[in-house]
Design an enzyme around this catalytic site. Structure first.
Site, PDB file in Angstrom:
ATOM      1  N   ASN A  40     -23.234  18.062   6.568  1.00 44.83           N
ATOM      2  CA  ASN A  40     -22.806  16.828   7.217  1.00 44.83           C
ATOM      3  C   ASN A  40     -21.944  17.175   8.432  1.00 44.83           C
ATOM      4  O   ASN A  40     -21.032  17.992   8.341  1.00 44.83           O
ATOM      5  CB  ASN A  40     -22.010  15.984   6.213  1.00 44.83           C
ATOM      6  CG  ASN A  40     -21.641  14.620   6.769  1.00 44.83           C
ATOM      7  OD1 ASN A  40     -20.900  14.494   7.738  1.00 44.83           O
ATOM      8  ND2 ASN A  40     -22.169  13.569   6.152  1.00 44.83           N
ATOM      9  N   HIS A  51     -26.208  13.743   8.638  1.00 50.27           N
ATOM     10  CA  HIS A  51     -25.947  14.013   7.220  1.00 50.27           C
ATOM     11  C   HIS A  51     -26.404  15.433   6.875  1.00 50.27           C
ATOM     12  O   HIS A  51     -27.114  16.072   7.669  1.00 50.27           O
ATOM     13  CB  HIS A  51     -26.687  12.994   6.353  1.00 50.27           C
ATOM     14  CG  HIS A  51     -26.087  11.622   6.414  1.00 50.27           C
ATOM     15  ND1 HIS A  51     -26.329  10.657   5.466  1.00 50.27           N
ATOM     16  CD2 HIS A  51     -25.227  11.068   7.304  1.00 50.27           C
ATOM     17  CE1 HIS A  51     -25.655   9.551   5.777  1.00 50.27           C
ATOM     18  NE2 HIS A  51     -24.988   9.769   6.883  1.00 50.27           N
ATOM     19  N   GLU A  53     -28.632  16.381   4.698  1.00 49.59           N
ATOM     20  CA  GLU A  53     -30.090  16.438   4.582  1.00 49.59           C
ATOM     21  C   GLU A  53     -30.763  16.367   5.959  1.00 49.59           C
ATOM     22  O   GLU A  53     -31.728  17.079   6.222  1.00 49.59           O
ATOM     23  CB  GLU A  53     -30.602  15.290   3.699  1.00 49.59           C
ATOM     24  CG  GLU A  53     -30.102  15.340   2.254  1.00 49.59           C
ATOM     25  CD  GLU A  53     -28.815  14.549   2.060  1.00 49.59           C
ATOM     26  OE1 GLU A  53     -27.977  14.485   2.995  1.00 49.59           O
ATOM     27  OE2 GLU A  53     -28.637  13.985   0.963  1.00 49.59           O
ATOM     28  N   SER A  76     -26.034  13.388  -4.398  1.00 47.50           N
ATOM     29  CA  SER A  76     -27.140  12.427  -4.437  1.00 47.50           C
ATOM     30  C   SER A  76     -27.396  11.874  -3.035  1.00 47.50           C
ATOM     31  O   SER A  76     -26.472  11.426  -2.362  1.00 47.50           O
ATOM     32  CB  SER A  76     -26.767  11.284  -5.390  1.00 47.50           C
ATOM     33  OG  SER A  76     -27.752  10.268  -5.347  1.00 47.50           O
ATOM     34  N   CYS A  78     -28.079   9.633   0.104  1.00 50.24           N
ATOM     35  CA  CYS A  78     -27.852   8.222   0.457  1.00 50.24           C
ATOM     36  C   CYS A  78     -29.198   7.545   0.741  1.00 50.24           C
ATOM     37  O   CYS A  78     -30.244   8.195   0.777  1.00 50.24           O
ATOM     38  CB  CYS A  78     -26.925   8.147   1.679  1.00 50.24           C
ATOM     39  SG  CYS A  78     -27.733   8.655   3.213  1.00 50.24           S
ATOM     40  N   CYS A  81     -31.055   9.100   3.786  1.00 51.48           N
ATOM     41  CA  CYS A  81     -31.702  10.388   3.505  1.00 51.48           C
ATOM     42  C   CYS A  81     -32.814  10.232   2.467  1.00 51.48           C
ATOM     43  O   CYS A  81     -33.823  10.941   2.526  1.00 51.48           O
ATOM     44  CB  CYS A  81     -30.665  11.405   3.057  1.00 51.48           C
ATOM     45  SG  CYS A  81     -29.515  11.817   4.395  1.00 51.48           S
ATOM     46  N   ASP A 141     -17.649   5.584   6.271  1.00 55.47           N
ATOM     47  CA  ASP A 141     -19.024   5.085   6.453  1.00 55.47           C
ATOM     48  C   ASP A 141     -19.802   4.993   5.149  1.00 55.47           C
ATOM     49  O   ASP A 141     -21.015   4.921   5.162  1.00 55.47           O
ATOM     50  CB  ASP A 141     -19.789   5.952   7.470  1.00 55.47           C
ATOM     51  CG  ASP A 141     -20.207   7.295   6.904  1.00 55.47           C
ATOM     52  OD1 ASP A 141     -19.791   7.629   5.779  1.00 55.47           O
ATOM     53  OD2 ASP A 141     -20.954   8.014   7.592  1.00 55.47           O
TER      54      ASP A 141
HETATM   55 ZN   LIG Z   1     -27.525  10.842   3.818  1.00 54.36          ZN
END
Ligand SMILES: [Zn+2]
Length: 144
Positions: A40, A51, A53, A76, A78, A81, A141
């Site tokens: 991130n 992010h 990912e 996990s 979001c 993603c 966020d």
């Molecule tokens: Zn994400």
């Protein structure tokens, strides 16, 4: 620790060390090689779309197909993603933990993505320590 998860954790630690949010990821090809890795970078780049990912995905460059690939992530994924995972047909997701944040992993599983959650204590402590130390950054966020 799972060897692929260790790559994502190393990215999360690199992000933390550079003043960011400790979430790391890696996109792994069907043969088990790491195509791309990242963390991130919202704080570092001033970019709320960077992010873990998406950073790993961008680092992997253009690919003909994502069939057989695995997105490895410390947390996990979001909704954003999770959407990326489905958009590009990434086959599997390997998740460090979903205690501190529960994203779209149930939705992914319901839609045919192979989801494995390791419930890794190092991933949990990375996030709980960070949220305790920098709550304003985490809740900036998260949408709450
Ligand atoms: Zn994400």
């Amino acid at each position: 620790m799972d060897a692929l998860l260790a790559v994502a954790v190393a990215e999360a630690r690199a992000g933390l060390a550079s003043g960011g949010i400790p979430i790391g990821a890696a996109l792994v090809g069907p043969d088990g090689s790491v195509w791309g890795r990242g963390h991130n970078r919202r704080v570092q780049d001033g970019d709320p779309s960077a992010h873990g990912e998406t950073s790993a995905f961008r680092a992997a460059g253009r690919r003909r197909s994502y069939r057989g690939t695995t997105m490895v992530t410390t947390l996990s994924p979001c909704w954003y993603c999770s959407g990326l995972i489905r958009q590009f047909g990434i086959t599997s997701v390997l998740i460090g933990e979903c205690r501190t944040f529960s994203g779209g992993h149930d939705w992914l599983a319901e839609n045919g993505v192979s989801v494995r959650i390791l419930d890794d204590p190092e991933c949990v402590s990375l996030m709980t320590d960070f949220i305790a130390a920098r709550p304003e950054l985490w809740f900036e966020d998260i949408g709450e």
